[in-house]
Scaffold this motif. Sequence first.
Motif, PDB file in Angstrom:
ATOM      1  N   VAL A 212      50.630 -56.109 -33.933  1.00  0.00           N
ATOM      2  CA  VAL A 212      51.844 -55.319 -33.726  1.00  0.00           C
ATOM      3  C   VAL A 212      53.004 -56.257 -33.434  1.00  0.00           C
ATOM      4  CG1 VAL A 212      52.935 -53.447 -32.454  1.00  0.00           C
ATOM      5  CG2 VAL A 212      50.456 -53.423 -32.820  1.00  0.00           C
ATOM      6  N   PHE A 213      54.030 -56.201 -34.262  1.00  0.00           N
ATOM      7  CA  PHE A 213      55.242 -57.001 -34.081  1.00  0.00           C
ATOM      8  C   PHE A 213      56.114 -56.288 -33.063  1.00  0.00           C
ATOM      9  CE2 PHE A 213      59.464 -58.582 -35.094  1.00  0.00           C
ATOM     10  CZ  PHE A 213      59.250 -59.904 -35.450  1.00  0.00           C
ATOM     11  N   MET A 214      56.266 -56.878 -31.858  1.00  0.00           N
ATOM     12  CA  MET A 214      56.779 -56.121 -30.726  1.00  0.00           C
ATOM     13  C   MET A 214      58.290 -55.942 -30.707  1.00  0.00           C
ATOM     14  SD  MET A 214      54.132 -55.073 -29.366  1.00  0.00           S
ATOM     15  CE  MET A 214      55.004 -54.222 -28.063  1.00  0.00           C
ATOM     16  N   ALA A 215      59.042 -56.807 -31.393  1.00  0.00           N
ATOM     17  CA  ALA A 215      60.511 -56.701 -31.376  1.00  0.00           C
ATOM     18  C   ALA A 215      60.992 -56.484 -29.943  1.00  0.00           C
ATOM     19  CB  ALA A 215      60.985 -55.610 -32.329  1.00  0.00           C
ATOM     20  N   ASP A 216      61.810 -55.449 -29.696  1.00  0.00           N
ATOM     21  CA  ASP A 216      62.347 -55.233 -28.352  1.00  0.00           C
ATOM     22  C   ASP A 216      61.687 -54.079 -27.614  1.00  0.00           C
ATOM     23  OD1 ASP A 216      64.028 -57.383 -28.379  1.00  0.00           O
ATOM     24  OD2 ASP A 216      65.761 -56.279 -29.119  1.00  0.00           O
ATOM     25  N   LEU A 217      60.548 -53.597 -28.124  1.00  0.00           N
ATOM     26  CA  LEU A 217      59.757 -52.660 -27.329  1.00  0.00           C
ATOM     27  C   LEU A 217      59.171 -53.387 -26.122  1.00  0.00           C
ATOM     28  CD1 LEU A 217      58.264 -50.014 -26.749  1.00  0.00           C
ATOM     29  CD2 LEU A 217      56.517 -50.724 -28.406  1.00  0.00           C
ATOM     30  N   MET A 218      58.737 -54.615 -26.330  1.00  0.00           N
ATOM     31  CA  MET A 218      58.182 -55.449 -25.265  1.00  0.00           C
ATOM     32  C   MET A 218      58.561 -56.896 -25.624  1.00  0.00           C
ATOM     33  SD  MET A 218      54.224 -55.291 -23.927  1.00  0.00           S
ATOM     34  CE  MET A 218      54.192 -53.488 -23.854  1.00  0.00           C
ATOM     35  N   PRO A 219      59.719 -57.363 -25.199  1.00  0.00           N
ATOM     36  CA  PRO A 219      60.221 -58.645 -25.699  1.00  0.00           C
ATOM     37  C   PRO A 219      59.377 -59.858 -25.323  1.00  0.00           C
ATOM     38  CG  PRO A 219      62.002 -57.347 -24.738  1.00  0.00           C
ATOM     39  CD  PRO A 219      60.724 -56.659 -24.386  1.00  0.00           C
ATOM     40  N   THR A 220      58.832 -59.886 -24.101  1.00  0.00           N
ATOM     41  CA  THR A 220      58.045 -61.020 -23.637  1.00  0.00           C
ATOM     42  C   THR A 220      56.841 -60.511 -22.852  1.00  0.00           C
ATOM     43  OG1 THR A 220      59.026 -61.334 -21.436  1.00  0.00           O
ATOM     44  CG2 THR A 220      60.232 -62.293 -23.316  1.00  0.00           C
ATOM     45  N   VAL A 221      55.940 -61.425 -22.524  1.00  0.00           N
ATOM     46  CA  VAL A 221      54.792 -61.077 -21.683  1.00  0.00           C
ATOM     47  C   VAL A 221      55.260 -60.500 -20.347  1.00  0.00           C
ATOM     48  CG1 VAL A 221      52.884 -62.099 -20.350  1.00  0.00           C
ATOM     49  CG2 VAL A 221      53.212 -62.716 -22.750  1.00  0.00           C
ATOM     50  N   GLY A 222      56.385 -60.991 -19.853  1.00  0.00           N
ATOM     51  CA  GLY A 222      56.909 -60.496 -18.589  1.00  0.00           C
ATOM     52  C   GLY A 222      57.352 -59.045 -18.618  1.00  0.00           C
ATOM     53  N   HIS A 223      57.455 -58.465 -19.815  1.00  0.00           N
ATOM     54  CA  HIS A 223      57.907 -57.076 -19.941  1.00  0.00           C
ATOM     55  C   HIS A 223      56.759 -56.075 -20.092  1.00  0.00           C
ATOM     56  CE1 HIS A 223      61.672 -59.200 -20.975  1.00  0.00           C
ATOM     57  NE2 HIS A 223      62.268 -58.122 -20.536  1.00  0.00           N
ATOM     58  N   ILE A 224      55.530 -56.500 -19.848  1.00  0.00           N
ATOM     59  CA  ILE A 224      54.397 -55.586 -20.016  1.00  0.00           C
ATOM     60  C   ILE A 224      54.414 -54.432 -19.017  1.00  0.00           C
ATOM     61  CG2 ILE A 224      51.876 -55.405 -19.871  1.00  0.00           C
ATOM     62  CD1 ILE A 224      51.746 -58.227 -21.102  1.00  0.00           C
ATOM     63  N   PRO A 225      54.654 -54.637 -17.711  1.00  0.00           N
ATOM     64  CA  PRO A 225      54.676 -53.486 -16.776  1.00  0.00           C
ATOM     65  C   PRO A 225      55.731 -52.451 -17.189  1.00  0.00           C
ATOM     66  CG  PRO A 225      54.550 -55.546 -15.562  1.00  0.00           C
ATOM     67  CD  PRO A 225      54.835 -55.922 -16.991  1.00  0.00           C
ATOM     68  N   LEU A 226      55.435 -51.196 -16.996  1.00  0.00           N
ATOM     69  CA  LEU A 226      56.284 -50.107 -17.506  1.00  0.00           C
ATOM     70  C   LEU A 226      57.742 -50.175 -17.063  1.00  0.00           C
ATOM     71  CD1 LEU A 226      54.110 -46.871 -17.497  1.00  0.00           C
ATOM     72  CD2 LEU A 226      54.750 -48.333 -19.413  1.00  0.00           C
ATOM     73  N   PRO A 227      58.056 -50.423 -15.777  1.00  0.00           N
ATOM     74  CA  PRO A 227      59.476 -50.400 -15.375  1.00  0.00           C
ATOM     75  C   PRO A 227      60.287 -51.584 -15.900  1.00  0.00           C
ATOM     76  CG  PRO A 227      58.016 -50.115 -13.482  1.00  0.00           C
ATOM     77  CD  PRO A 227      57.188 -50.614 -14.613  1.00  0.00           C
ATOM     78  N   TYR A 228      59.623 -52.568 -16.487  1.00  0.00           N
ATOM     79  CA  TYR A 228      60.307 -53.781 -16.908  1.00  0.00           C
ATOM     80  C   TYR A 228      60.903 -53.566 -18.296  1.00  0.00           C
ATOM     81  CZ  TYR A 228      57.829 -56.147 -13.076  1.00  0.00           C
ATOM     82  OH  TYR A 228      57.341 -56.526 -11.850  1.00  0.00           O
ATOM     83  N   VAL A 229      62.035 -52.897 -18.339  1.00  0.00           N
ATOM     84  CA  VAL A 229      62.749 -52.684 -19.594  1.00  0.00           C
ATOM     85  C   VAL A 229      64.115 -53.357 -19.482  1.00  0.00           C
ATOM     86  CG1 VAL A 229      61.537 -50.535 -20.102  1.00  0.00           C
ATOM     87  CG2 VAL A 229      63.704 -50.450 -18.875  1.00  0.00           C
ATOM     88  N   THR A 230      64.667 -53.737 -20.597  1.00  0.00           N
ATOM     89  CA  THR A 230      65.880 -54.541 -20.560  1.00  0.00           C
ATOM     90  C   THR A 230      67.116 -53.710 -20.217  1.00  0.00           C
ATOM     91  OG1 THR A 230      66.725 -54.337 -22.840  1.00  0.00           O
ATOM     92  CG2 THR A 230      64.872 -55.837 -22.483  1.00  0.00           C
ATOM     93  N   GLY A 231      68.108 -54.387 -19.685  1.00  0.00           N
ATOM     94  CA  GLY A 231      69.393 -53.747 -19.431  1.00  0.00           C
ATOM     95  C   GLY A 231      70.137 -53.409 -20.710  1.00  0.00           C
ATOM     96  N   TYR A 232      69.655 -53.911 -21.840  1.00  0.00           N
ATOM     97  CA  TYR A 232      70.271 -53.606 -23.128  1.00  0.00           C
ATOM     98  C   TYR A 232      69.798 -52.280 -23.707  1.00  0.00           C
ATOM     99  CZ  TYR A 232      71.201 -58.656 -22.959  1.00  0.00           C
ATOM    100  OH  TYR A 232      71.594 -59.914 -22.584  1.00  0.00           O
ATOM    101  N   ASP A 233      68.709 -51.720 -23.165  1.00  0.00           N
ATOM    102  CA  ASP A 233      68.166 -50.477 -23.708  1.00  0.00           C
ATOM    103  C   ASP A 233      69.160 -49.337 -23.493  1.00  0.00           C
ATOM    104  OD1 ASP A 233      65.995 -52.117 -24.036  1.00  0.00           O
ATOM    105  OD2 ASP A 233      64.530 -50.680 -23.268  1.00  0.00           O
ATOM    106  N   THR A 234      69.394 -48.559 -24.529  1.00  0.00           N
ATOM    107  CA  THR A 234      70.356 -47.465 -24.421  1.00  0.00           C
ATOM    108  C   THR A 234      69.775 -46.269 -23.677  1.00  0.00           C
ATOM    109  OG1 THR A 234      69.701 -46.584 -26.594  1.00  0.00           O
ATOM    110  CG2 THR A 234      71.536 -48.154 -26.539  1.00  0.00           C
TER     111      THR A 234
END
Length: 290
Positions: A212-234
């Motif tokens: 699965v090519f993750m793109a910005d659904l999960m940008p890095t390993v550090g973004h695996i936990p659910l609340p860890y979403v980017t400030g860029y998400d609309t």
Amino acid sequence: MTLYPVETGNFKLDGGAMFGVVPKTIWSRTNPADGNNLIDIAARSLLIEDGDRLILIDTGIGNKQSDKFFSYYHQWGNHNLDNSLEKLGFHKDDITDVFMTHLHFDHCGGSVQWNKNKTGYEPAFKNAAFWTNEDHWRWATEPNPREKASFLKENLLPMEAAGQLKFISRPTPLDGQSFVKNSELGFDILCIDGHTEKQMIPHINYKGKTLVFMADLMPTVGHIPLPYVTGYDTRPLLSMDEKATFSKQAVEKDFVLFFEHDAHNELCTLKNTEKGVRLNELFSFKEIFH
């Protein structure tokens, strides 16, 4: 079918922006920041050689923007798209299809380049079809104020003007999510809306596994936990719901996650823990797909 990771170039982004409301003391454990609060980011594409087709998923930032533009993103390292393709024995003219997960500049900037005299822009892949979807194209070419700085007209309109733009079929709901099954490009696509409207996440069957090519659904390993979403998400709450559904499937179906933006980790699998879905194992591409 043969798959190749393609490093298009590394840059840096503000760690706080990449992790939203998560405190720095927590996210810096997996993504340490420099003195300017910047963290390492990759722009890792994926090349699919399948018969007479050569499909490139995402193209990185490119090199046509101004010095001022690049001063914001602090490029580092020696990777670039041309050299990475050359090391694999390919040239941009060999690419038959460019699939763009979405049209933010760090995912599609390399799709368009200066013309020979630097008087205008032209597609960087002269023999390729450029794939997006109709809903996201409209979202990108008529941008909202929040995302306007990420959707650059010079990255988009030359593809359409050259007659090389194509749209993926509209998704249909499947298992609570929107999928394009058996798409025009030979892999399934998950369409999600939390980061941006109709971002497309490729699911590729390869050597008995689903990559699965993750793109910005999960940008890095550090973004695996659910609340860890980017400030860029609309739509961050939607991002969390989409990630929860995906993560559950990833564990159940033993997906292999391919990270586009993790500068230090290429692939991983996930597992269930008492704290929720977490990292299982890390791999390099060669380790798992030797």
